[in-house]
Design a protein around this motif. Structure first.
Motif, PDB file in Angstrom:
ATOM      1  N   SER A 222       0.878  -1.174   0.000  1.00  0.00           N
ATOM      2  CA  SER A 222       0.000   0.000   0.000  1.00  0.00           C
ATOM      3  C   SER A 222       0.907   1.211   0.000  1.00  0.00           C
ATOM      4  N   ASN A 223       0.338   2.409  -0.049  1.00  0.00           N
ATOM      5  CA  ASN A 223       1.167   3.612  -0.020  1.00  0.00           C
ATOM      6  C   ASN A 223       1.951   3.758   1.280  1.00  0.00           C
ATOM      7  N   ASP A 224       1.497   3.066   2.338  1.00  0.00           N
ATOM      8  CA  ASP A 224       2.140   3.174   3.644  1.00  0.00           C
ATOM      9  C   ASP A 224       2.913   1.930   4.043  1.00  0.00           C
ATOM     10  N   LEU A 225       2.960   0.913   3.202  1.00  0.00           N
ATOM     11  CA  LEU A 225       3.625  -0.340   3.562  1.00  0.00           C
ATOM     12  C   LEU A 225       4.423  -0.872   2.373  1.00  0.00           C
ATOM     13  N   GLN A 226       5.724  -1.080   2.592  1.00  0.00           N
ATOM     14  CA  GLN A 226       6.606  -1.588   1.544  1.00  0.00           C
ATOM     15  C   GLN A 226       7.311  -2.848   2.019  1.00  0.00           C
ATOM     16  N   TRP A 227       7.395  -3.845   1.137  1.00  0.00           N
ATOM     17  CA  TRP A 227       8.155  -5.066   1.388  1.00  0.00           C
ATOM     18  C   TRP A 227       9.352  -5.092   0.453  1.00  0.00           C
ATOM     19  N   ASP A 228      10.474  -5.665   0.920  1.00  0.00           N
ATOM     20  CA  ASP A 228      11.646  -5.763   0.056  1.00  0.00           C
ATOM     21  C   ASP A 228      12.368  -7.081   0.272  1.00  0.00           C
ATOM     22  N   ILE A 229      13.148  -7.448  -0.714  1.00  0.00           N
ATOM     23  CA  ILE A 229      14.078  -8.565  -0.631  1.00  0.00           C
ATOM     24  C   ILE A 229      15.364  -8.114  -1.297  1.00  0.00           C
ATOM     25  N   ASN A 230      16.517  -8.483  -0.722  1.00  0.00           N
ATOM     26  CA  ASN A 230      17.782  -7.971  -1.233  1.00  0.00           C
ATOM     27  C   ASN A 230      18.900  -8.985  -1.041  1.00  0.00           C
ATOM     28  N   ALA A 231      19.986  -8.805  -1.776  1.00  0.00           N
ATOM     29  CA  ALA A 231      21.136  -9.700  -1.683  1.00  0.00           C
ATOM     30  C   ALA A 231      22.385  -8.952  -2.103  1.00  0.00           C
ATOM     31  N   ALA A 232      23.547  -9.421  -1.618  1.00  0.00           N
ATOM     32  CA  ALA A 232      24.830  -8.812  -1.972  1.00  0.00           C
ATOM     33  C   ALA A 232      25.859  -9.897  -2.254  1.00  0.00           C
ATOM     34  N   LEU A 233      26.762  -9.587  -3.161  1.00  0.00           N
ATOM     35  CA  LEU A 233      27.861 -10.478  -3.505  1.00  0.00           C
ATOM     36  C   LEU A 233      29.171  -9.778  -3.179  1.00  0.00           C
ATOM     37  N   GLY A 234      29.930 -10.324  -2.209  1.00  0.00           N
ATOM     38  CA  GLY A 234      31.231  -9.766  -1.871  1.00  0.00           C
ATOM     39  C   GLY A 234      32.228  -9.985  -2.988  1.00  0.00           C
ATOM     40  N   LEU A 235      33.044  -8.972  -3.279  1.00  0.00           N
ATOM     41  CA  LEU A 235      33.951  -9.022  -4.423  1.00  0.00           C
ATOM     42  C   LEU A 235      35.392  -9.349  -4.055  1.00  0.00           C
ATOM     43  N   ASN A 236      35.668  -9.588  -2.780  1.00  0.00           N
ATOM     44  CA  ASN A 236      36.982 -10.085  -2.384  1.00  0.00           C
ATOM     45  C   ASN A 236      36.829 -10.984  -1.150  1.00  0.00           C
ATOM     46  N   GLU A 237      37.928 -11.543  -0.663  1.00  0.00           N
ATOM     47  CA  GLU A 237      37.866 -12.556   0.393  1.00  0.00           C
ATOM     48  C   GLU A 237      37.330 -12.007   1.708  1.00  0.00           C
ATOM     49  N   LYS A 238      37.533 -10.739   1.970  1.00  0.00           N
ATOM     50  CA  LYS A 238      37.118 -10.152   3.239  1.00  0.00           C
ATOM     51  C   LYS A 238      35.680  -9.643   3.220  1.00  0.00           C
ATOM     52  N   SER A 239      35.044  -9.660   2.066  1.00  0.00           N
ATOM     53  CA  SER A 239      33.694  -9.106   1.938  1.00  0.00           C
ATOM     54  C   SER A 239      32.642 -10.198   2.102  1.00  0.00           C
ATOM     55  N   GLU A 240      31.585  -9.868   2.805  1.00  0.00           N
ATOM     56  CA  GLU A 240      30.492 -10.812   3.038  1.00  0.00           C
ATOM     57  C   GLU A 240      29.531 -10.865   1.849  1.00  0.00           C
ATOM     58  N   ASN A 241      28.924 -12.027   1.677  1.00  0.00           N
ATOM     59  CA  ASN A 241      27.712 -12.144   0.874  1.00  0.00           C
ATOM     60  C   ASN A 241      26.545 -12.107   1.857  1.00  0.00           C
ATOM     61  N   TYR A 242      25.397 -11.644   1.407  1.00  0.00           N
ATOM     62  CA  TYR A 242      24.232 -11.714   2.294  1.00  0.00           C
ATOM     63  C   TYR A 242      22.941 -11.720   1.495  1.00  0.00           C
ATOM     64  N   VAL A 243      21.906 -12.205   2.172  1.00  0.00           N
ATOM     65  CA  VAL A 243      20.540 -12.113   1.665  1.00  0.00           C
ATOM     66  C   VAL A 243      19.682 -11.569   2.801  1.00  0.00           C
ATOM     67  N   GLY A 244      18.624 -10.864   2.435  1.00  0.00           N
ATOM     68  CA  GLY A 244      17.795 -10.279   3.477  1.00  0.00           C
ATOM     69  C   GLY A 244      16.417  -9.919   2.964  1.00  0.00           C
ATOM     70  N   THR A 245      15.570  -9.575   3.906  1.00  0.00           N
ATOM     71  CA  THR A 245      14.215  -9.132   3.579  1.00  0.00           C
ATOM     72  C   THR A 245      13.753  -8.182   4.682  1.00  0.00           C
ATOM     73  N   GLY A 246      12.746  -7.354   4.359  1.00  0.00           N
ATOM     74  CA  GLY A 246      12.291  -6.409   5.365  1.00  0.00           C
ATOM     75  C   GLY A 246      11.018  -5.687   4.977  1.00  0.00           C
ATOM     76  N   LEU A 247      10.533  -4.882   5.912  1.00  0.00           N
ATOM     77  CA  LEU A 247       9.311  -4.108   5.740  1.00  0.00           C
ATOM     78  C   LEU A 247       9.550  -2.676   6.189  1.00  0.00           C
ATOM     79  N   ALA A 248       8.831  -1.753   5.572  1.00  0.00           N
ATOM     80  CA  ALA A 248       8.799  -0.357   6.004  1.00  0.00           C
ATOM     81  C   ALA A 248       7.341   0.056   6.118  1.00  0.00           C
ATOM     82  N   TYR A 249       6.965   0.634   7.265  1.00  0.00           N
ATOM     83  CA  TYR A 249       5.559   1.002   7.496  1.00  0.00           C
ATOM     84  C   TYR A 249       5.481   2.446   7.963  1.00  0.00           C
ATOM     85  N   ARG A 250       4.603   3.221   7.341  1.00  0.00           N
ATOM     86  CA  ARG A 250       4.370   4.607   7.715  1.00  0.00           C
ATOM     87  C   ARG A 250       3.093   4.694   8.543  1.00  0.00           C
TER      88      ARG A 250
END
Length: 251
Positions: A222-250
């Motif tokens: 809705s205009n006041d509620l957002q859902w998301d899903i996201n991910a990252a790929l680390g580009l060197n040995e010290k960088s983390e990969n991750y996946v996540g999800t979340g909500l934003a509510y007004r």
């Protein structure tokens, strides 16, 4: 009496029209904190979950929730944020998972330039030693930066941030520069997406340089509620990969 009823109904209709005219704009899920600030007295709660891992480190895993960002609109150009990454479960090299709690942080964002095509905002965050080891730094840490965005004539949004972070690692005060740049896309029926490159550049030669590419999808329930899903790929040995999800509510 009839006039009062008419005014109440008219006010309600105007409120509904106003509420439906602008959709929520969240800080999550990109690395970059957006330039948008909340309107006066507006309140937004953002929550999420993230699972991080590293292909170069055996049995490394880290889970973090609720990744809270409680935002308050103070004026037409300024908001205040209460941030808390929350509970962190961390394990590596076959050891049992360690559970700790992150430090609480207070932040603020101020819109320096507001234009139809481009925006610039100042960001400041102060982290307080309120958590538990190993998530806490046991010191007061600070972050300051400038976030920006530019919308082209074709509607493509380019965004980014340049920020400096000060923290304590192994009882030593360290400083990092953290730039990011990305592209955001708007799709039909409330869908959006982004792709972004970000890095963490230490100002000490013996510290670890990290960089990654992240991407995500958002959906306006809705205009006041957002859902998301996201991910990252680390580009060197010290960088983390991750996946996540979340909500934003007004509220």
């Amino acid at each position: 009496m009839l006039r009062d009823i008419f005014l109440i109904v008219a006010f309600g209709l105007l409120h509904e029209l106003f509420a439906q005219s602008s959709a929520i704009v969240s800080n999550r899920p990109s690395f970059t904190t957006g330039t948008y600030t909340l309107k006066p007295a507006e309140v937004v709660l953002e929550l999420g979950y993230q699972y991080a891992f590293n292909n170069h480190t055996p049995d490394y895993a880290k889970q973090t929730a609720p990744l809270m960002d409680l935002r308050f609109g103070l004026s037409s150009k300024m908001e205040m944020d209460l941030l808390w990454s929350g509970r962190q479960s961390y394990k590596m090299d076959g050891q049992e998972a360690q559970t700790s709690f992150s430090d609480l942080a207070i932040g603020s964002k101020y819109r320096l330039i507001e234009h139809k095509a481009y925006n610039l905002s100042l960001l400041a965050i102060l982290s307080l030693p309120t958590g538990s080891a190993p998530a806490t730094s046991d010191h007061i840490d600070a972050t300051a930066g400038l976030s920006w965005d530019y919308t082209s004539a074709s509607g493509l949004l380019v965004f980014g941030i340049v920020q400096t972070a000060s923290s304590v690692n192994n009882d030593k005060r360290v400083y990092n520069v953290q730039p990011a740049v990305g592209l955001a896309f708007t799709h039909a029926h409330g869908w959006g997406s982004f792709v972004e490159y970000f890095s963490d550049i230490p100002l000490r030669s013996d510290a670890n340089f990290k960089h990654a590419i992240d991407a995500g999808v958002t959906y306006l329930i809705s205009n006041d509620l957002q859902w998301d899903i996201n991910a990252a790929l680390g580009l060197n040995e010290k960088s983390e990969n991750y996946v996540g999800t979340g909500l934003a509510y007004r509220f």
